[in-house]
Write an enzyme that holds these catalytic residues in place. Structure first.
Site, PDB file in Angstrom:
ATOM      1  N   LYS A   1      42.076   1.256  33.467  1.00  0.00           N
ATOM      2  CA  LYS A   1      43.053   0.657  34.389  1.00  0.00           C
ATOM      3  C   LYS A   1      42.512   0.638  35.824  1.00  0.00           C
ATOM      4  CE  LYS A   1      46.194   3.774  33.420  1.00  0.00           C
ATOM      5  NZ  LYS A   1      45.405   4.608  32.478  1.00  0.00           N
TER       6      LYS A   1
ATOM      7  N   ARG B   1      55.445   5.361  33.532  1.00  0.00           N
ATOM      8  CA  ARG B   1      54.849   6.128  32.443  1.00  0.00           C
ATOM      9  C   ARG B   1      55.867   6.550  31.401  1.00  0.00           C
ATOM     10  NH1 ARG B   1      49.901   7.615  35.056  1.00  0.00           N
ATOM     11  NH2 ARG B   1      48.529   8.821  33.715  1.00  0.00           N
TER      12      ARG B   1
ATOM     13  N   ARG C   1      33.533  10.424  33.336  1.00  0.00           N
ATOM     14  CA  ARG C   1      34.016   9.714  34.532  1.00  0.00           C
ATOM     15  C   ARG C   1      33.678  10.454  35.822  1.00  0.00           C
ATOM     16  NH1 ARG C   1      40.115   7.772  34.778  1.00  0.00           N
ATOM     17  NH2 ARG C   1      40.628   9.878  34.095  1.00  0.00           N
TER      18      ARG C   1
ATOM     19  N   ARG D   1      47.167  15.067  27.816  1.00  0.00           N
ATOM     20  CA  ARG D   1      47.470  13.764  28.438  1.00  0.00           C
ATOM     21  C   ARG D   1      47.612  12.668  27.380  1.00  0.00           C
ATOM     22  NH1 ARG D   1      42.646  13.674  32.410  1.00  0.00           N
ATOM     23  NH2 ARG D   1      43.219  11.493  32.779  1.00  0.00           N
TER      24      ARG D   1
HETATM   25  P1  ADP Z   1      44.860   8.523  33.974  1.00  0.00           P
HETATM   26  O1  ADP Z   1      45.431   7.186  33.758  1.00  0.00           O
HETATM   27  O2  ADP Z   1      43.378   8.555  34.120  1.00  0.00           O
HETATM   28  O3  ADP Z   1      45.385   9.541  32.992  1.00  0.00           O
HETATM   29  P2  ADP Z   1      46.295   8.976  36.528  1.00  0.00           P
HETATM   30  O4  ADP Z   1      45.463   9.116  37.733  1.00  0.00           O
HETATM   31  O5  ADP Z   1      47.125   7.762  36.361  1.00  0.00           O
HETATM   32  O6  ADP Z   1      45.331   9.221  35.306  1.00  0.00           O
HETATM   33  O7  ADP Z   1      47.285  10.230  36.406  1.00  0.00           O
HETATM   34  C1  ADP Z   1      46.820  11.557  36.533  1.00  0.00           C
HETATM   35  C2  ADP Z   1      48.022  12.502  36.447  1.00  0.00           C
HETATM   36  O8  ADP Z   1      48.936  12.241  37.533  1.00  0.00           O
HETATM   37  C3  ADP Z   1      48.865  12.366  35.185  1.00  0.00           C
HETATM   38  O9  ADP Z   1      48.371  13.130  34.106  1.00  0.00           O
HETATM   39  C4  ADP Z   1      50.229  12.889  35.691  1.00  0.00           C
HETATM   40  O10 ADP Z   1      50.243  14.309  35.756  1.00  0.00           O
HETATM   41  C5  ADP Z   1      50.266  12.364  37.117  1.00  0.00           C
HETATM   42  N1  ADP Z   1      50.914  11.030  37.206  1.00  0.00           N
HETATM   43  C6  ADP Z   1      50.349   9.867  37.602  1.00  0.00           C
HETATM   44  N2  ADP Z   1      51.231   8.851  37.559  1.00  0.00           N
HETATM   45  C7  ADP Z   1      52.402   9.396  37.112  1.00  0.00           C
HETATM   46  C8  ADP Z   1      53.692   8.860  36.832  1.00  0.00           C
HETATM   47  N3  ADP Z   1      53.975   7.546  36.991  1.00  0.00           N
HETATM   48  N4  ADP Z   1      54.641   9.730  36.374  1.00  0.00           N
HETATM   49  C9  ADP Z   1      54.405  11.037  36.224  1.00  0.00           C
HETATM   50  N5  ADP Z   1      53.205  11.596  36.447  1.00  0.00           N
HETATM   51  C10 ADP Z   1      52.209  10.792  36.908  1.00  0.00           C
HETATM   52  P1  ADP Z   2      41.965   4.816  33.772  1.00  0.00           P
HETATM   53  O1  ADP Z   2      42.201   4.409  35.207  1.00  0.00           O
HETATM   54  O2  ADP Z   2      42.688   3.949  32.798  1.00  0.00           O
HETATM   55  O3  ADP Z   2      42.205   6.274  33.529  1.00  0.00           O
HETATM   56  P2  ADP Z   2      39.125   4.350  34.430  1.00  0.00           P
HETATM   57  O4  ADP Z   2      39.136   2.971  34.963  1.00  0.00           O
HETATM   58  O5  ADP Z   2      38.992   5.469  35.391  1.00  0.00           O
HETATM   59  O6  ADP Z   2      40.413   4.577  33.480  1.00  0.00           O
HETATM   60  O7  ADP Z   2      37.958   4.440  33.318  1.00  0.00           O
HETATM   61  C1  ADP Z   2      37.637   5.666  32.696  1.00  0.00           C
HETATM   62  C2  ADP Z   2      36.112   5.818  32.617  1.00  0.00           C
HETATM   63  O8  ADP Z   2      35.601   4.885  31.651  1.00  0.00           O
HETATM   64  C3  ADP Z   2      35.372   5.526  33.912  1.00  0.00           C
HETATM   65  O9  ADP Z   2      34.287   6.422  33.998  1.00  0.00           O
HETATM   66  C4  ADP Z   2      34.911   4.074  33.766  1.00  0.00           C
HETATM   67  O10 ADP Z   2      33.680   3.855  34.453  1.00  0.00           O
HETATM   68  C5  ADP Z   2      34.721   3.938  32.265  1.00  0.00           C
HETATM   69  N1  ADP Z   2      35.126   2.626  31.733  1.00  0.00           N
HETATM   70  C6  ADP Z   2      36.129   1.823  32.167  1.00  0.00           C
HETATM   71  N2  ADP Z   2      36.227   0.711  31.401  1.00  0.00           N
HETATM   72  C7  ADP Z   2      35.283   0.824  30.442  1.00  0.00           C
HETATM   73  C8  ADP Z   2      34.859  -0.010  29.346  1.00  0.00           C
HETATM   74  N3  ADP Z   2      35.473  -1.179  29.072  1.00  0.00           N
HETATM   75  N4  ADP Z   2      33.839   0.441  28.568  1.00  0.00           N
HETATM   76  C9  ADP Z   2      33.227   1.625  28.827  1.00  0.00           C
HETATM   77  N5  ADP Z   2      33.566   2.444  29.852  1.00  0.00           N
HETATM   78  C10 ADP Z   2      34.573   2.055  30.644  1.00  0.00           C
END
Ligand code: ADP
Ligand code: ADP
Ligand code: ZN
Length: 216
Positions: free
Chosen positions: A13, A88, A127, A172
């Site tokens: 994302k 979420r 990551r 998560r």
């Molecule tokens: P990712 O998509 O990589 O899991 P985020 O950066 O979106 O990570 O979220 C990291 C953490 O921040 C989540 O595990 C949660 O604890 C918190 N968080 C982020 N967005 C929300 C949300 N909309 N509601 C509740 N907790 C959130």
């Molecule tokens: P999110 O925001 O959904 O948690 P990220 O954009 O941070 O996810 O991506 C998670 C990890 O995977 C990062 O290290 C990113 O560089 C890598 N990544 C993202 N998209 C892809 C893909 N299509 N294929 C392989 N690796 C990816």
């Protein structure tokens, strides 16, 4: 145009939101980034959120809805925004509908990025992020062109998230399947849902998203 990227942790994302910012000038709204900034600043809710995030649980709806409500008031979103990590769960999605309606806004498309759990674990464990500009990288899938130097800003410092460890990732993912995945049905009923193959390479995922943006 206002978009919502929906997908499990590590789906890509943030990576795609940053590409959409560069390509279209939409603004990325990441509740995760906002909460991490609050935690780093040591604000009252930031301290509370930090402990919850380190356990891999969800921060309270009250806090994240307030953060997003405030952010949506700011004047830089005229060309559009990309919600990344919010909503979420269903109560957050209902709150978002109200926040948008009261401001005369709407979501033009919801994009679900489908990725298998095993791939997510590999993506999350590799990551890292540029400390200066926030560009995301991966040990295997997206390395800087020059080792140790950020492609985007030339920065030389990188960080790894405290919650990107094997144990927290498991909780998560569980939270995602229980609480967030029902949003696929929620937006399916609203008729705004587009599901793309998030297992593809980064450039290919970007192309799939561009198709949705063009059609929206
Ligand atoms: P990712 O998509 O990589 O899991 P985020 O950066 O979106 O990570 O979220 C990291 C953490 O921040 C989540 O595990 C949660 O604890 C918190 N968080 C982020 N967005 C929300 C949300 N909309 N509601 C509740 N907790 C959130
Ligand atoms: P999110 O925001 O959904 O948690 P990220 O954009 O941070 O996810 O991506 C998670 C990890 O995977 C990062 O290290 C990113 O560089 C890598 N990544 C993202 N998209 C892809 C893909 N299509 N294929 C392989 N690796 C990816
Ligand atoms: Zn950088």
């Amino acid at each position: 145009m206002n978009l919502l990227l929906l997908g499990p942790p590590g789906a890509g994302k943030g990576t795609q939101a940053k590409r959409l910012e560069d390509a279209h000038g939409f603004v990325q709204l990441s509740t995760g980034d906002m909460l991490r900034a609050a935690a780093a600043a040591g604000t009252e809710y930031g301290k509370k959120a930090k402990a919850v995030m380190e356990r891999g649980e969800l921060v309270s709806d009250e806090i994240v809805i307030a953060i997003i409500g405030e952010r949506l008031e700011q004047p830089d979103l005229k060309d559009g925004f990309i919600l990344d990590g919010f909503p979420r769960n269903v109560p957050q999605a209902e709150a978002l509908d109200k926040l948008l309606a009261s401001r005369g806004l709407k979501l033009d498309a919801v994009i679900e990025m489908a990725v298998d759990d095993e791939a997510l674990i590999e993506r999350i464990s590799g990551r890292f992020t540029c400390s200066s500009c926030g560009k995301g990288y991966h040990d295997k899938f997206e390395r800087p062109a020059t080792e140790g130097v950020c492609d985007k800003c030339g920065g030389r410092e990188f960080t790894r998230r405290a919650d990107d460890n094997a144990q927290t990732v498991r909780s998560r993912l569980e939270v995602y399947h229980k609480q967030t995945a029902p949003l696929v049905g929620y937006y399916g009923e609203q008729g705004t849902l587009n599901t793309i193959d998030g297992m593809a390479a980064i450039d290919d995922v970007a192309r799939q998203i561009e198709e949705v943006v063009k059609a929206a």
